[in-house]
Design an enzyme around this catalytic site. Structure first.
Site, mmCIF file in Angstrom:
data_model
loop_
_atom_site.group_PDB
_atom_site.id
_atom_site.type_symbol
_atom_site.label_atom_id
_atom_site.label_comp_id
_atom_site.label_asym_id
_atom_site.label_seq_id
_atom_site.Cartn_x
_atom_site.Cartn_y
_atom_site.Cartn_z
ATOM 1 N N HIS A 1 -5.483 -3.487 -2.066
ATOM 2 C CA HIS A 1 -5.127 -2.409 -3.023
ATOM 3 C C HIS A 1 -5.277 -3.081 -4.448
ATOM 4 O O HIS A 1 -4.753 -2.246 -5.710
ATOM 5 C CB HIS A 1 -3.881 -1.702 -2.970
ATOM 6 C CG HIS A 1 -3.814 -0.520 -1.995
ATOM 7 N ND1 HIS A 1 -4.580 0.557 -2.138
ATOM 8 C CD2 HIS A 1 -3.645 -0.729 -0.328
ATOM 9 C CE1 HIS A 1 -4.576 1.229 -0.804
ATOM 10 N NE2 HIS A 1 -4.115 0.650 0.009
ATOM 11 N N LYS B 1 -12.092 0.251 -0.665
ATOM 12 C CA LYS B 1 -11.302 1.112 -1.663
ATOM 13 C C LYS B 1 -11.823 0.986 -3.031
ATOM 14 O O LYS B 1 -12.839 2.002 -3.301
ATOM 15 C CB LYS B 1 -9.891 0.429 -1.482
ATOM 16 C CG LYS B 1 -9.142 0.796 -0.571
ATOM 17 C CD LYS B 1 -7.801 0.208 -0.217
ATOM 18 C CE LYS B 1 -7.348 0.880 1.303
ATOM 19 N NZ LYS B 1 -6.904 -0.366 2.294
ATOM 20 N N SER C 1 0.937 -1.302 0.109
ATOM 21 C CA SER C 1 0.107 -0.023 0.069
ATOM 22 C C SER C 1 0.709 1.397 -0.082
ATOM 23 O O SER C 1 0.386 2.424 -0.376
ATOM 24 C CB SER C 1 -0.785 0.174 1.015
ATOM 25 O OG SER C 1 -0.364 -0.281 2.459
HETATM 26 C C1 PLP Z 1 -6.776 -0.417 3.605
HETATM 27 C C2 PLP Z 1 -6.082 -1.737 3.859
HETATM 28 C C3 PLP Z 1 -7.033 -2.589 4.926
HETATM 29 C C4 PLP Z 1 -8.116 -2.095 5.613
HETATM 30 O O1 PLP Z 1 -8.990 -2.035 4.862
HETATM 31 P P1 PLP Z 1 -10.583 -1.338 5.699
HETATM 32 O O2 PLP Z 1 -11.720 -1.785 4.841
HETATM 33 O O3 PLP Z 1 -10.376 0.018 5.194
HETATM 34 O O4 PLP Z 1 -10.781 -1.642 6.908
HETATM 35 C C5 PLP Z 1 -6.345 -4.043 5.037
HETATM 36 N N1 PLP Z 1 -5.269 -4.360 4.440
HETATM 37 C C6 PLP Z 1 -4.726 -3.328 3.502
HETATM 38 C C7 PLP Z 1 -3.425 -4.085 2.917
HETATM 39 C C8 PLP Z 1 -5.178 -2.553 3.141
HETATM 40 O O5 PLP Z 1 -4.336 -1.531 2.349
#
Ligand code: PLP
Length: 390
Positions: free
Chosen positions: A206, A237, A178
């Protein structure tokens, strides 16, 4: 409070204290932040679904039918038909045997990792894995080992040293990292996992909605369907709503319904969120126009930055870091960009290692080339004034 005040002062002294900006409208390419219109280069709303009319309609209809809250945890009476439909829609979209939705990606990692490992097991994790994986691992009774980022020789070293001492071994990696935007070496990880009889766990927060055909994710990108035991994703996301999920075997899903603690002790996803996510998955299956636009924008933006002499690390995805280094300078750069009309957040320790400060640009399908060109011009002029580029 005196202790917390001192700790806050330390953050201020390090130049990393921040006041949260306030967005006064939807998450779009142009947003009104603290009363001023700026180009938004900081959201995970990759495909523009967060404010899409089709998702909004689905959510509104679901509120009329189900109300606003699920009323209980999933294992009591909070398991609505729309949650089951979302599970099925995710499994279908991801070409996996089964799927199970959690309240967020974070909750999913917090629940799944501890449920599928115990004290006789070992978890092996990439050193740059996301914080929610790290916290999920902390909740497990299993032993832990870390391998150097994306270093397959180092992963094999850990396996050679430790595999024999444990019953089950779980290898965990982000699909797309990320903070750097690089892609996990999944074919090698899967090969090593087979050779050393390990389970595999990919957090594709991602990658899902971004990589692979129609955004099916990193597993699809490498053609590895059915070869990764646990594929995690988020609905917050690219999908634009909220929620998290794990794709796995039917057996694992059944087990998690009994031992996945966030499902047992925290109320299930809003029905309106579930409905909007189902609509988003339909849109992705129908057409690749959103993912195509995302990639076209990402390629354009990265090319322009490289032409201006910026160091964008080893990103292979729309996540585009611009390396700065020093923490205070990174935060000052981000602050100055906001003044000049571009919102791109500074990322510093502890999110990335000390001395690896960067601003992290997130391109989306909502941008157009003119907007991105304008952003590059502003970033370049600001960086020049601050001595970040020549
Ligand atoms: C953003 C993210 C999460 C968390 O996801 P949410 O649905 O916002 O809680 C988990 N793992 C990774 C790799 C992320 O980038």
């Amino acid at each position: 409070m005196a202790t917390l005040e001192k700790k806050l002062q330390d953050i201020k002294d390090a130049g990393t204290y921040r006041v949260l900006p306030i967005n006064e409208g939807p998450c779009d390419a142009l947003i009104t932040l603290n009363g001023k219109q700026v180009i938004n280069l900081s959201s995970n709303n990759y495909l523009g679904f967060a404010n899409h009319p089709r998702l909004k309609k689905a959510a509104k209809d679901a509120i009329d039918h189900y109300g606003v809250g699920a009323g209980a945890v999933r294992t009591i009476v909070g398991n609505m038909d729309i949650h089951e439909q979302l599970d099925a829609a995710i499994a279908h979209f991801k070409h996996e045997e089964a799927a199970l939705v959690f309240q967020s990606g974070f909750a999913c990692n917090a629940g799944v990792i501890q449920a599928i490992t115990d004290e006789k097991d070992l978890i092996i994790s990439d050193e740059l894995n996301h914080a929610s994986i790290i916290d999920g691992v902390r909740l497990s009774k299993a032993s832990r080992a870390v391998y150097k980022h994306a270093d397959m020789a180092d992963l094999e070293r850990v396996l050679k040293e430790k595999r024999k001492d444990f019953e089950e071994v779980l290898i965990i990696t982000d699909g797309v990292f990320s903070m750097d935007g690089d892609i996990a070496k999944l074919p090698d990880i899967v090969r090593l996992a087979k050779e050393y009889r390990c389970m595999t766990y990919v957090d594709d927060a991602h990658g899902s909605g971004v990589l692979g055909s129609h955004g099916r994710g990193t597993v699809d990108h490498f053609g590895l369907h059915g070869q990764v035991d646990f594929v995690i994703g988020t609905l917050s996301k690219a999908i634009g709503v909220v929620g998290g999920y794990v794709c796995c075997s039917k057996t694992a899903r059944d087990y998690l319904l009994h031992r996945g603690r966030p499902l047992l002790f925290s109320t299930s996803l809003l029905p309106a969120a579930a409905a909007a996510c189902i609509e988003a998955l339909h849109m992705l299956e129908e057409s690749s126009e959103y993912t195509d636009k995302l990639w076209d924008n990402a390629r354009f933006f990265k090319k322009k930055l490289v032409e201006k002499g910026f160091d964008i690390g080893h990103s292979e995805t729309p996540i585009t870091p611009i390396m700065v280094g020093d923490e205070a300078k990174t935060m000052a750069f981000s602050k100055e960009l906001l003044k000049r009309g571009v919102f791109v957040s500074g990322i510093v320790f502890p999110t990335v290692p000390k001395g690896k400060g960067r601003i992290r640009c997130m391109v989306s399908a909502l941008h157009d080339h003119a907007m991105l060109q304008k952003a590059v011009d502003i970033i370049y002029a600001t960086a020049k004034d601050m001595g970040i580029v020549a």
